[in-house]
Structure formats: structure tokens, C-alpha cells
Design a protein around this motif. Structure first.
Motif, PDB file in Angstrom:
ATOM      1  N   ARG A 102       3.200 -15.360   4.342  1.00 58.55           N
ATOM      2  CA  ARG A 102       3.106 -14.709   3.032  1.00 58.55           C
ATOM      3  C   ARG A 102       2.170 -13.521   3.168  1.00 58.55           C
ATOM      4  N   VAL A 103       2.755 -12.438   3.637  1.00 57.80           N
ATOM      5  CA  VAL A 103       1.990 -11.234   3.953  1.00 57.80           C
ATOM      6  C   VAL A 103       2.568 -10.067   3.170  1.00 57.80           C
ATOM      7  N   GLY A 104       1.686  -9.248   2.642  1.00 57.27           N
ATOM      8  CA  GLY A 104       2.099  -8.021   1.970  1.00 57.27           C
ATOM      9  C   GLY A 104       1.469  -6.823   2.652  1.00 57.27           C
ATOM     10  N   ARG A 105       2.238  -5.745   2.736  1.00 61.22           N
ATOM     11  CA  ARG A 105       1.732  -4.506   3.334  1.00 61.22           C
ATOM     12  C   ARG A 105       2.245  -3.331   2.516  1.00 61.22           C
ATOM     13  N   VAL A 106       1.330  -2.525   1.999  1.00 56.73           N
ATOM     14  CA  VAL A 106       1.699  -1.387   1.160  1.00 56.73           C
ATOM     15  C   VAL A 106       0.935  -0.156   1.612  1.00 56.73           C
ATOM     16  N   GLU A 107       1.657   0.930   1.770  1.00 54.03           N
ATOM     17  CA  GLU A 107       1.053   2.238   2.005  1.00 54.03           C
ATOM     18  C   GLU A 107       1.348   3.100   0.787  1.00 54.03           C
ATOM     19  N   ARG A 108       0.315   3.742   0.278  1.00 60.90           N
ATOM     20  CA  ARG A 108       0.460   4.602  -0.902  1.00 60.90           C
ATOM     21  C   ARG A 108      -0.192   5.938  -0.575  1.00 60.90           C
ATOM     22  N   VAL A 109       0.603   7.000  -0.591  1.00 60.65           N
ATOM     23  CA  VAL A 109       0.093   8.330  -0.253  1.00 60.65           C
ATOM     24  C   VAL A 109       0.420   9.291  -1.382  1.00 60.65           C
ATOM     25  N   THR A 110      -0.616   9.929  -1.916  1.00 59.78           N
ATOM     26  CA  THR A 110      -0.455  10.959  -2.942  1.00 59.78           C
ATOM     27  C   THR A 110      -1.284  12.172  -2.527  1.00 59.78           C
ATOM     28  N   LYS A 111      -1.318  13.183  -3.371  1.00 60.49           N
ATOM     29  CA  LYS A 111      -2.154  14.353  -3.101  1.00 60.49           C
ATOM     30  C   LYS A 111      -3.639  14.029  -3.260  1.00 60.49           C
ATOM     31  N   GLU A 112      -3.914  12.878  -3.875  1.00 65.51           N
ATOM     32  CA  GLU A 112      -5.301  12.496  -4.140  1.00 65.51           C
ATOM     33  C   GLU A 112      -5.840  11.462  -3.154  1.00 65.51           C
ATOM     34  N   THR A 113      -4.956  10.583  -2.674  1.00 63.83           N
ATOM     35  CA  THR A 113      -5.425   9.491  -1.816  1.00 63.83           C
ATOM     36  C   THR A 113      -4.380   9.103  -0.769  1.00 63.83           C
ATOM     37  N   SER A 114      -4.870   8.440   0.265  1.00 65.53           N
ATOM     38  CA  SER A 114      -4.009   7.775   1.247  1.00 65.53           C
ATOM     39  C   SER A 114      -4.540   6.355   1.390  1.00 65.53           C
ATOM     40  N   VAL A 115      -3.693   5.367   1.072  1.00 65.12           N
ATOM     41  CA  VAL A 115      -4.135   3.978   1.006  1.00 65.12           C
ATOM     42  C   VAL A 115      -3.236   3.094   1.866  1.00 65.12           C
ATOM     43  N   LEU A 116      -3.853   2.212   2.613  1.00 70.36           N
ATOM     44  CA  LEU A 116      -3.144   1.154   3.319  1.00 70.36           C
ATOM     45  C   LEU A 116      -3.778  -0.178   2.928  1.00 70.36           C
ATOM     46  N   VAL A 117      -2.945  -1.103   2.449  1.00 68.83           N
ATOM     47  CA  VAL A 117      -3.414  -2.448   2.110  1.00 68.83           C
ATOM     48  C   VAL A 117      -2.531  -3.465   2.813  1.00 68.83           C
ATOM     49  N   GLU A 118      -3.165  -4.439   3.447  1.00 68.95           N
ATOM     50  CA  GLU A 118      -2.466  -5.578   4.026  1.00 68.95           C
ATOM     51  C   GLU A 118      -3.174  -6.846   3.549  1.00 68.95           C
ATOM     52  N   ILE A 119      -2.387  -7.836   3.138  1.00 69.44           N
ATOM     53  CA  ILE A 119      -2.976  -9.094   2.681  1.00 69.44           C
ATOM     54  C   ILE A 119      -2.143 -10.266   3.169  1.00 69.44           C
ATOM     55  N   ASP A 120      -2.834 -11.288   3.649  1.00 70.65           N
ATOM     56  CA  ASP A 120      -2.213 -12.540   4.057  1.00 70.65           C
ATOM     57  C   ASP A 120      -2.787 -13.630   3.150  1.00 70.65           C
ATOM     58  N   LEU A 121      -1.943 -14.185   2.292  1.00 68.62           N
ATOM     59  CA  LEU A 121      -2.417 -15.170   1.321  1.00 68.62           C
ATOM     60  C   LEU A 121      -2.866 -16.465   1.969  1.00 68.62           C
ATOM     61  N   ASP A 122      -2.414 -16.713   3.194  1.00 72.86           N
ATOM     62  CA  ASP A 122      -2.765 -17.958   3.887  1.00 72.86           C
ATOM     63  C   ASP A 122      -3.738 -17.705   5.034  1.00 72.86           C
ATOM     64  N   GLY A 123      -4.640 -16.756   4.818  1.00 66.71           N
ATOM     65  CA  GLY A 123      -5.594 -16.382   5.843  1.00 66.71           C
ATOM     66  C   GLY A 123      -6.845 -17.244   5.823  1.00 66.71           C
ATOM     67  N   SER A 124      -7.905 -16.688   6.375  1.00 65.02           N
ATOM     68  CA  SER A 124      -9.175 -17.414   6.454  1.00 65.02           C
ATOM     69  C   SER A 124     -10.336 -16.599   5.902  1.00 65.02           C
ATOM     70  N   GLY A 125     -10.028 -15.522   5.184  1.00 64.08           N
ATOM     71  CA  GLY A 125     -11.080 -14.708   4.579  1.00 64.08           C
ATOM     72  C   GLY A 125     -11.589 -13.596   5.468  1.00 64.08           C
ATOM     73  N   LYS A 126     -10.796 -13.181   6.460  1.00 68.14           N
ATOM     74  CA  LYS A 126     -11.188 -12.048   7.299  1.00 68.14           C
ATOM     75  C   LYS A 126     -10.922 -10.760   6.533  1.00 68.14           C
ATOM     76  N   VAL A 127     -11.935  -9.922   6.430  1.00 63.98           N
ATOM     77  CA  VAL A 127     -11.833  -8.718   5.603  1.00 63.98           C
ATOM     78  C   VAL A 127     -12.232  -7.488   6.396  1.00 63.98           C
ATOM     79  N   GLU A 128     -11.423  -6.451   6.260  1.00 64.23           N
ATOM     80  CA  GLU A 128     -11.739  -5.135   6.816  1.00 64.23           C
ATOM     81  C   GLU A 128     -11.453  -4.108   5.730  1.00 64.23           C
ATOM     82  N   VAL A 129     -12.506  -3.593   5.135  1.00 68.88           N
ATOM     83  CA  VAL A 129     -12.362  -2.716   3.979  1.00 68.88           C
ATOM     84  C   VAL A 129     -13.153  -1.433   4.191  1.00 68.88           C
ATOM     85  N   SER A 130     -12.524  -0.320   3.860  1.00 69.89           N
ATOM     86  CA  SER A 130     -13.196   0.972   3.924  1.00 69.89           C
ATOM     87  C   SER A 130     -12.570   1.912   2.905  1.00 69.89           C
ATOM     88  N   THR A 131     -13.261   2.099   1.776  1.00 74.43           N
ATOM     89  CA  THR A 131     -12.774   3.009   0.732  1.00 74.43           C
ATOM     90  C   THR A 131     -13.669   4.227   0.556  1.00 74.43           C
TER      91      THR A 131
END
Length: 197
Positions: A3-32
Motif C-alpha cells: 500500500r504505497v503512494g507516490r505523487v509528483e507535483r510540479v508547478t511554477k511555484e513548487t516541485s514536490v515529491l511525496v512517497e508513503i507506505d502505509l505499512d511501514g515502520s515510521g522511517k521519514v525523510e522530509v525536506s521542505t
């Protein structure tokens, strides 16, 4: 089945990559680029036991609004994607989390219908570092719109703005975790009398 989701969103204002695994163990890598927001997304992943990656480059020379908003939109879309057909999940979840003098109560329904009810103390400090505290509601609005869930967040009291916001993210993480977990008694069953979520 993952159960994994991956979304890339690119506009003139931002470039975003999000990946999430609902059955993970709480490993986080975040940089905004917004330190306090990174801290809140870290709470979401760790307390939800979601493996979560959020990498955003935004127009921070203007302010943090677009960066925060677009990250939340992409996160909501990735969460919805990861849920898949929702067969066998609990669907509903709630959690109450204290953080010193503050308390957050969060209830969620993974209903397929976006709706937000949000209350928090009105006289909060306007800023936490570079984070505008009015953005908390907007983060939730953006997440709910894309995740298509009903979310009720209530903070009946609190004094410290950091605590008020953080307990909301911790309670949200746990409520989402409980709602999205697989129910061993409902294998193959969609939790809806409509036949669709």
C-alpha cells in the motif's frame, strides 16, 4: 499487497515529491525548507508508522505558503493512492493526544468524501520560527481535499503554539494509522453498506 503512494507535483511555484507506505515502520525523510513543517511531517510519519518521503523545492523567497500547501496536496493524493480500494480496513480512527498543557482530539473517516472541521485556540502566537500558525488549518484542508476523507480536529485548550500544532499532527498520525490498518475480522470486506468508498 503493498500500500504505497507516490505523487509528483510540479508547478511554477513548487516541485514536490511525496512517497508513503502505509505499512511501514515510521522511517521519514522530509525536506521542505520550512523547519517546523518538516518537524510536523516527521511526527506524522513516525507516529503513524508510515514510511514517508517529502521532498519539496518551493518559492520560499516569496514566503512558505505555496511550499506548505503543495506539499499537503501531494501528501493527500499519495495517501489516497496508497489506500487503494480500502477493502479490509477499519475506515474509522480517533486519537486524543496531550502535549504538556495542550490537547488535540482527532477523528477520521476514510469515507471518500472530503470534509474538515477544525477548531483550535484563537489567541496563538502567529509564528513558530518561519511557520505561519494559520497554515495548520490550510494544511488539513489541502490534505483532506486530496485524500478525500472526513476529518475532525479539535484543540479545546493550549497555550504554547508549538505544542498546540504538534499535538494535532501526532493525533492525526495515530487516527490515520488506526483507520487505515487492516482489520483481521474484515478480510475482503469493504467497510460500507453502499458498496463503495
Amino acid at each position: 499487497m503493498s500500500r504505497v503512494g507516490r505523487v509528483e507535483r510540479v508547478t511554477k511555484e513548487t516541485s514536490v515529491l511525496v512517497e508513503i507506505d502505509l505499512d511501514g515502520s515510521g522511517k521519514v525523510e522530509v525536506s521542505t525548507g520550512v523547519g517546523f513543517y518538516d518537524h510536523m511531517l516527521d511526527q506524522l510519519g513516525r507516529h503513524g508508522l508510515f514510511d514517508l518521503t517529502v521532498k519539496t523545492e518551493g518559492d520560499l523567497h516569496i514566503d512558505s505558503h505555496h511550499t506548505i500547501e503543495d506539499s499537503a496536496l501531494a501528501l493527500g493524493a499519495a495517501f489516497k493512492q496508497a489506500l487503494g480500494d480500502k477493502v479490509g480496513i477499519y475506515r474509522f480512527g480517533n486519537c486524543t493526544v496531550p502535549l504538556d498543557e495542550s490537547l488535540a482530539q482527532v477523528t477520521v473517516d476514510l469515507s471518500g468524501r472530503p470534509y474538515l472541521v477544525h477548531t483550535e485556540p484563537e489567541n496563538m502566537a502567529p509564528m513558530i520560527g518561519e511557520y505561519d500558525t494559520t497554515m495548520t488549518r490550510h494544511i488539513l484542508e489541502s490534505f483532506v481535499a486530496q485524500a478525500q476523507i472526513a476529518l475532525h480536529v479539535h484543540v479545546p485548550y493550549g497555550r504554547n503554539a508549538h505544542h498546540i500544532v504538534e499535538c494535532q499532527f501526532k493525533a492525526l498520525a495515530r487516527a490515520l494509522r488506526y483507520a487505515s490498518e487492516r482489520d483481521p475480522r474484515a478480510v475482503g470486506i469493504l467497510p460500507s453498506t453502499k458498496g463503495a468508498l
